[in-house]
Write an enzyme that holds these catalytic residues in place. Structure first.
Site, PDB file in Angstrom:
ATOM      1  N   ALA A   1       5.435   3.501   9.716  1.00 47.38           N
ATOM      2  CA  ALA A   1       4.138   3.956   9.218  1.00 47.38           C
ATOM      3  C   ALA A   1       3.839   3.240   7.908  1.00 47.38           C
ATOM      4  O   ALA A   1       4.740   2.710   7.257  1.00 47.38           O
ATOM      5  CB  ALA A   1       4.151   5.466   8.991  1.00 47.38           C
TER       6      ALA A   1
ATOM      7  N   LYS B   1       6.875   4.701   1.426  1.00 49.11           N
ATOM      8  CA  LYS B   1       5.771   5.122   2.301  1.00 49.11           C
ATOM      9  C   LYS B   1       5.394   6.604   2.106  1.00 49.11           C
ATOM     10  O   LYS B   1       4.375   7.056   2.637  1.00 49.11           O
ATOM     11  CB  LYS B   1       6.140   4.889   3.764  1.00 49.11           C
ATOM     12  CG  LYS B   1       6.625   3.487   4.099  1.00 49.11           C
ATOM     13  CD  LYS B   1       5.533   2.473   3.998  1.00 49.11           C
ATOM     14  CE  LYS B   1       5.958   1.073   4.409  1.00 49.11           C
ATOM     15  NZ  LYS B   1       6.291   0.888   5.788  1.00 49.11           N
TER      16      LYS B   1
ATOM     17  N   LYS C   1      -1.373   4.527   9.875  1.00 48.08           N
ATOM     18  CA  LYS C   1      -0.736   3.449  10.603  1.00 48.08           C
ATOM     19  C   LYS C   1      -1.772   2.361  10.890  1.00 48.08           C
ATOM     20  O   LYS C   1      -2.960   2.591  10.745  1.00 48.08           O
ATOM     21  CB  LYS C   1      -0.148   3.971  11.925  1.00 48.08           C
ATOM     22  CG  LYS C   1       1.075   4.863  11.680  1.00 48.08           C
ATOM     23  CD  LYS C   1       1.768   5.272  12.971  1.00 48.08           C
ATOM     24  CE  LYS C   1       2.045   4.157  13.909  1.00 48.08           C
ATOM     25  NZ  LYS C   1       2.780   3.027  13.324  1.00 48.08           N
ATOM     26  N   GLY C   2      -1.263   1.201  11.296  1.00 46.49           N
ATOM     27  CA  GLY C   2      -2.182   0.136  11.667  1.00 46.49           C
ATOM     28  C   GLY C   2      -2.161  -1.050  10.737  1.00 46.49           C
ATOM     29  O   GLY C   2      -2.952  -1.984  10.897  1.00 46.49           O
ATOM     30  N   GLY C   3      -1.233  -1.028   9.763  1.00 48.97           N
ATOM     31  CA  GLY C   3      -1.105  -2.190   8.881  1.00 48.97           C
ATOM     32  C   GLY C   3      -0.882  -3.470   9.680  1.00 48.97           C
ATOM     33  O   GLY C   3      -1.352  -4.538   9.309  1.00 48.97           O
TER      34      GLY C   3
ATOM     35  N   GLU D   1      -0.401   2.239  19.591  1.00 46.45           N
ATOM     36  CA  GLU D   1       0.548   3.157  18.938  1.00 46.45           C
ATOM     37  C   GLU D   1       0.084   4.603  19.102  1.00 46.45           C
ATOM     38  O   GLU D   1       0.888   5.502  19.387  1.00 46.45           O
ATOM     39  CB  GLU D   1       0.667   2.816  17.455  1.00 46.45           C
ATOM     40  CG  GLU D   1       1.355   1.479  17.207  1.00 46.45           C
ATOM     41  CD  GLU D   1       1.380   1.048  15.760  1.00 46.45           C
ATOM     42  OE1 GLU D   1       2.218   0.232  15.410  1.00 46.45           O
ATOM     43  OE2 GLU D   1       0.542   1.530  14.964  1.00 46.45           O
TER      44      GLU D   1
HETATM   45  C1  5RP Z   1       1.636  -1.407  12.824  1.00 47.29           C
HETATM   46  C2  5RP Z   1       2.044  -0.164  12.104  1.00 47.29           C
HETATM   47  C3  5RP Z   1       3.361  -0.187  11.416  1.00 47.29           C
HETATM   48  O1  5RP Z   1       4.112   0.904  11.860  1.00 47.29           O
HETATM   49  C4  5RP Z   1       3.152  -0.077   9.940  1.00 47.29           C
HETATM   50  O2  5RP Z   1       2.281  -1.106   9.526  1.00 47.29           O
HETATM   51  C5  5RP Z   1       4.471  -0.163   9.185  1.00 47.29           C
HETATM   52  O3  5RP Z   1       5.004  -1.448   9.301  1.00 47.29           O
HETATM   53  P1  5RP Z   1       6.334  -1.869   8.576  1.00 47.29           P
HETATM   54  O4  5RP Z   1       7.450  -1.130   9.238  1.00 47.29           O
HETATM   55  O5  5RP Z   1       6.418  -3.354   8.766  1.00 47.29           O
HETATM   56  O6  5RP Z   1       6.207  -1.495   7.115  1.00 47.29           O
HETATM   57  O7  5RP Z   1       1.363   0.819  12.070  1.00 47.29           O
HETATM   58  O8  5RP Z   1       0.346  -1.286  13.343  1.00 47.29           O
END
Ligand code: 5RP
Length: 226
Positions: free
Chosen positions: A87, A125, A98-100, A107
């Site tokens: 997340a 986070k 979420k969605g980075g 998802e």
């Molecule tokens: C992708 C997501 C990822 O879970 C979120 O961006 C976290 O990524 P990371 O584990 O690289 O920090 O939502 O769409």
């Protein structure tokens, strides 16, 4: 521990959590991102203990396949026992942004059909109020300007994610400065904007368990009431 070690630790904790529940028929929902990648690499070490996985993105599907883990279409696999994913932000009610990585739509669908959603994240986070991380929304390309104007009416500042196309052929707007003090209500408001495919608030269906990597070890935080 550095951030990579924290991600590795929560991925291992997720594997330890699900492993006793797996059998030869088990199909696991797998998320997207660097933390989910740590989990995929660990799944490979027990690949004979379960059947396969459903992927939340093309990138995750490729990584699973590279380890020889069968990838199933969700339509033939749901409901799933477990979904494991990272997340961008999590609050104490385990509501998430979420969605980075732009994979929010798939998802959200995989989370929706999974009995237990395990979120794995390092301590950076964890937040009191969601929204310091810009909220991603996936938008049909023809609706981009319309959606942008509607988001401004909600008080947010949408920024077009230049040069990025989702696995579903859509675009992403990242919303800055949005008041997300009431996540469920904001998720619903965004759902009501025509042209938005999915927004990155996971509040109506939050995580069930947060495995949070901290310098003191992995904290296991169940959603209250679960
Ligand atoms: C992708 C997501 C990822 O879970 C979120 O961006 C976290 O990524 P990371 O584990 O690289 O920090 O939502 O769409």
């Amino acid at each position: 521990m550095n951030q990579d070690e924290l991600k590795q630790a929560v991925a291992q904790a997720a594997l330890d959590y699900i492993k006793p529940h797996l059998d030869q028929d088990s199909i696991i929902g797998v998320g997207t991102g660097s933390t989910a990648n740590c989990f995929i690499d660990l799944l490979a070490t027990i690949r004979n203990d379960f059947d396969g996985a459903v992927a939340s993105s093309d990138a995750t599907a490729e990584r699973l396949k590279s380890h020889g883990i069968p990838v199933y279409d969700l339509n033939s696999a749901a409901p799933l026992e477990f979904y494991v994913d990272g997340a961008d932000e999590a609050n104490e009610r385990l509501e998430l942004i979420k969605g980075g990585g732009g994979a929010l739509t798939r998802e959200k669908i995989v989370a929706e059909v999974s009995k237990t959603f395990i979120c794995i994240a390092d301590e950076s986070k964890k937040v009191d109020i969601l929204g310091a991380f810009p909220l991603p929304v996936e938008v049909l390309p023809m609706a981009r300007s319309h959606v942008g104007r509607e988001i401004v009416k909600l008080g947010g500042d949408p920024v077009y994610r230049e040069g990025f196309t989702t696995d579903n052929g859509n675009v992403i707007l990242d919303i800055y400065n949005l008041d997300i003090s009431r996540p469920i209500q904001m998720e619903e408001k965004l759902n009501n904007i025509v042209g938005i495919v999915t927004n990155g608030l996971f509040a109506r269906r939050p995580a069930d368990l947060l495995l949070l990597g901290t310098s003191e070890g992995v904290q296991s935080i169940p959603r209250k009431g679960v």
